[in-house]
Design a protein around this motif. Sequence first.
Motif, PDB file in Angstrom:
ATOM      1  N   MET A 276       0.831  -1.211   0.000  1.00  0.00           N
ATOM      2  CA  MET A 276       0.000   0.000   0.000  1.00  0.00           C
ATOM      3  C   MET A 276       0.859   1.253   0.000  1.00  0.00           C
ATOM      4  SD  MET A 276      -3.411  -1.145   1.963  1.00  0.00           S
ATOM      5  CE  MET A 276      -3.903   0.490   2.133  1.00  0.00           C
ATOM      6  N   ARG A 277       1.878   1.257   0.847  1.00  0.00           N
ATOM      7  CA  ARG A 277       2.783   2.405   0.882  1.00  0.00           C
ATOM      8  C   ARG A 277       3.451   2.566  -0.487  1.00  0.00           C
ATOM      9  NH1 ARG A 277       6.931   0.865   4.399  1.00  0.00           N
ATOM     10  NH2 ARG A 277       5.224   0.267   5.755  1.00  0.00           N
ATOM     11  N   PHE A 280       0.401   3.749  -3.040  1.00  0.00           N
ATOM     12  CA  PHE A 280      -0.531   4.839  -2.720  1.00  0.00           C
ATOM     13  C   PHE A 280       0.143   6.039  -2.062  1.00  0.00           C
ATOM     14  CE2 PHE A 280      -3.536   1.043  -2.537  1.00  0.00           C
ATOM     15  CZ  PHE A 280      -3.889   1.188  -3.868  1.00  0.00           C
ATOM     16  N   ARG A 310      -8.241  -3.252   3.278  1.00  0.00           N
ATOM     17  CA  ARG A 310      -7.441  -2.111   3.731  1.00  0.00           C
ATOM     18  C   ARG A 310      -7.677  -0.893   2.831  1.00  0.00           C
ATOM     19  NH1 ARG A 310      -2.610  -3.201   6.249  1.00  0.00           N
ATOM     20  NH2 ARG A 310      -2.345  -0.947   6.118  1.00  0.00           N
ATOM     21  N   ILE A 311      -7.801  -1.106   1.541  1.00  0.00           N
ATOM     22  CA  ILE A 311      -8.046   0.014   0.631  1.00  0.00           C
ATOM     23  C   ILE A 311      -9.427   0.607   0.905  1.00  0.00           C
ATOM     24  CG2 ILE A 311      -8.356   0.688  -1.798  1.00  0.00           C
ATOM     25  CD1 ILE A 311      -6.209  -1.426  -2.496  1.00  0.00           C
ATOM     26  N   MET A 314      -9.349   3.359   3.331  1.00  0.00           N
ATOM     27  CA  MET A 314      -8.493   4.531   3.074  1.00  0.00           C
ATOM     28  C   MET A 314      -9.324   5.804   2.933  1.00  0.00           C
ATOM     29  SD  MET A 314      -5.693   3.295   0.249  1.00  0.00           S
ATOM     30  CE  MET A 314      -5.063   4.943  -0.099  1.00  0.00           C
ATOM     31  N   THR A 315      -8.745   6.931   3.393  1.00  0.00           N
ATOM     32  CA  THR A 315      -9.380   8.224   3.177  1.00  0.00           C
ATOM     33  C   THR A 315      -8.676   8.932   2.013  1.00  0.00           C
ATOM     34  OG1 THR A 315      -7.906   9.118   4.863  1.00  0.00           O
ATOM     35  CG2 THR A 315     -10.138   8.551   5.562  1.00  0.00           C
ATOM     36  N   ASP A 324      -5.219   9.559   3.908  1.00  0.00           N
ATOM     37  CA  ASP A 324      -4.259   8.545   3.460  1.00  0.00           C
ATOM     38  C   ASP A 324      -3.734   8.888   2.070  1.00  0.00           C
ATOM     39  OD1 ASP A 324      -4.459   6.850   5.727  1.00  0.00           O
ATOM     40  OD2 ASP A 324      -6.437   6.222   5.001  1.00  0.00           O
ATOM     41  N   MET A 325      -4.597   9.537   1.262  1.00  0.00           N
ATOM     42  CA  MET A 325      -4.160   9.885  -0.087  1.00  0.00           C
ATOM     43  C   MET A 325      -4.798  11.202  -0.510  1.00  0.00           C
ATOM     44  SD  MET A 325      -4.161   7.278  -3.344  1.00  0.00           S
ATOM     45  CE  MET A 325      -5.517   7.917  -4.292  1.00  0.00           C
TER      46      MET A 325
END
Length: 486
Positions: A276-277, A280, A310-311, A314-315, A324-325
Amino acid sequence: MTAQTDLNTYDLVVGGETVAADSGGYFETVDPATEEPLAKVARARKPDIERAVSAATDAHEKWSSTAPQERGRLLSDLAERIRANQERLALLETRDNGKPLSHARSDVETCARYFEYYAGVADKLHGDSIPLTDDYVDYTVREPLGVTAQIIPWNLPTNIFGRSVAPALATGNTAVVKPAEQTPLTAVEIGKLAAEVGLPEGVLNVVPGFGEEAGAPLAEHPGVDGVSFTGSVPTGIEVGTAAVENLTNVHLELGGKSPNVVWPDADIDSAVDSTMRGIFANAGQVCSAGSRLVVHEDVRAAFLDTLTDRIGAMTVDAGETDPDMGPLVSETQLETVTEYIEIGRTEAGDPLVGGDTLDRDGYFVEPTVFDGVENSMRIAQEEIFGPVLSVIEFGTEAEALEIANNVEYGLVAGIHTRDMGRAHRFARDVQAGQVYINEWFAGGEETPFGGFKKSGFGREKGLAAVDAYTQVKNVCANISPTRERG
Ligand code: NAI
Ligand code: MG
């Protein structure tokens, strides 16, 4: 719409002063979260590049002969000054680029850290002593290149400023920095901070402007002795070609399509975190993004379940809310990424997750995952530079390596496994400038960074940057010229 007159103005920093462009021209940068104009920036063109290169040339003799410990001290002061302005610079970076505030804070800290790290290098630039026969003394000296140019991209403006400029100054070069037209604000501010801490005038010049108008005249300037470029392959080739015409030293850092290989024996939570890191962070606008997830068939389904959950949590929002993004940097980048999502739909079917833009102002796109991707597809081969992950399945070690290496790029490769033999075999055989084992973005300011294959050449970060910004002089003395021969 904000009236243009309300916008803050950012001028050039040349010869220790903030000055308007020779033409008096300005351009506006845009806040990608709102699409509103953000700032008015002096628009450098050829005459401004002339002025900046001339200021850097005038400053060079004094700067290169400044005692190394004094150069180090000034760069260390600049590091502290950047840290003291962390909040202000981070907010500016977030508004200019769109990234989440905590990421901008960490980029500012990284920039400070580069100045601190290279401050410590300034008085440790040793040469070698080379044994020949008894009749000779031979030693090498490291000398600065002279005037150097740094052409900086928009994805990590403050971070790459520190990465490219700090080693140049520490080794006794002067610098002319051309930040990207999308995100020039922090570079101008750091240029002003440098003047505040007493960096001699002309040592660090900042000339915001467009690629063709400001970047090209800088890259092809015969008074420039070294060029560091980070950005796209086509622009890198232009910049490199222009530099070589003048036989100017050039370093190109050009992005990638980096594989992130996951084995069933990996710590899956940690591998999902890394994945993810890797894709994203910064909305995927990172040269070292882990844009190809190469996952073993035995763990693929479970891995994708966890990843999808997990996605889902995400915010995605304006960077100032520290989501988060954040948004993509520009309308152009949003167009590029949505085009690639369409290509992905054609090649691999509907995405497993995401695939749409957000129904609001700003250049927002959802975190997107395409499953069932073949390595030959365009979404597996081409740099998208957005939050779009391509998932490719493998069965054997040989297959994983074949997939990892079968791209034109070679910037980074990652592997997640508890089998250290396998990890190091992969590290040995993979074609990439850096290998991450069990963590994406592993490494720091101290570790050399650069590409194999189309990801470019030359290395920045760590002590490798010292080689990039210095030239070696060998001195050989015959100490017994009158001794009888034979
Ligand atoms: P670009 O490579 O054109 O821009 C990077 C820098 O080069 C900017 O400062 C720009 O003003 C300057 N520049 C542009 N044309 C120039 C020229 N002819 N001479 C000298 N300097 C010039 O990248 P762009 O168009 O903004 O982004 C396109 C794609 O490039 C992205 O989608 C991404 O794939 C890749 N890219 C890769 C980066 C990396 O970190 N490796 C960073 C930015 C973009
Ligand atoms: Mg902007």
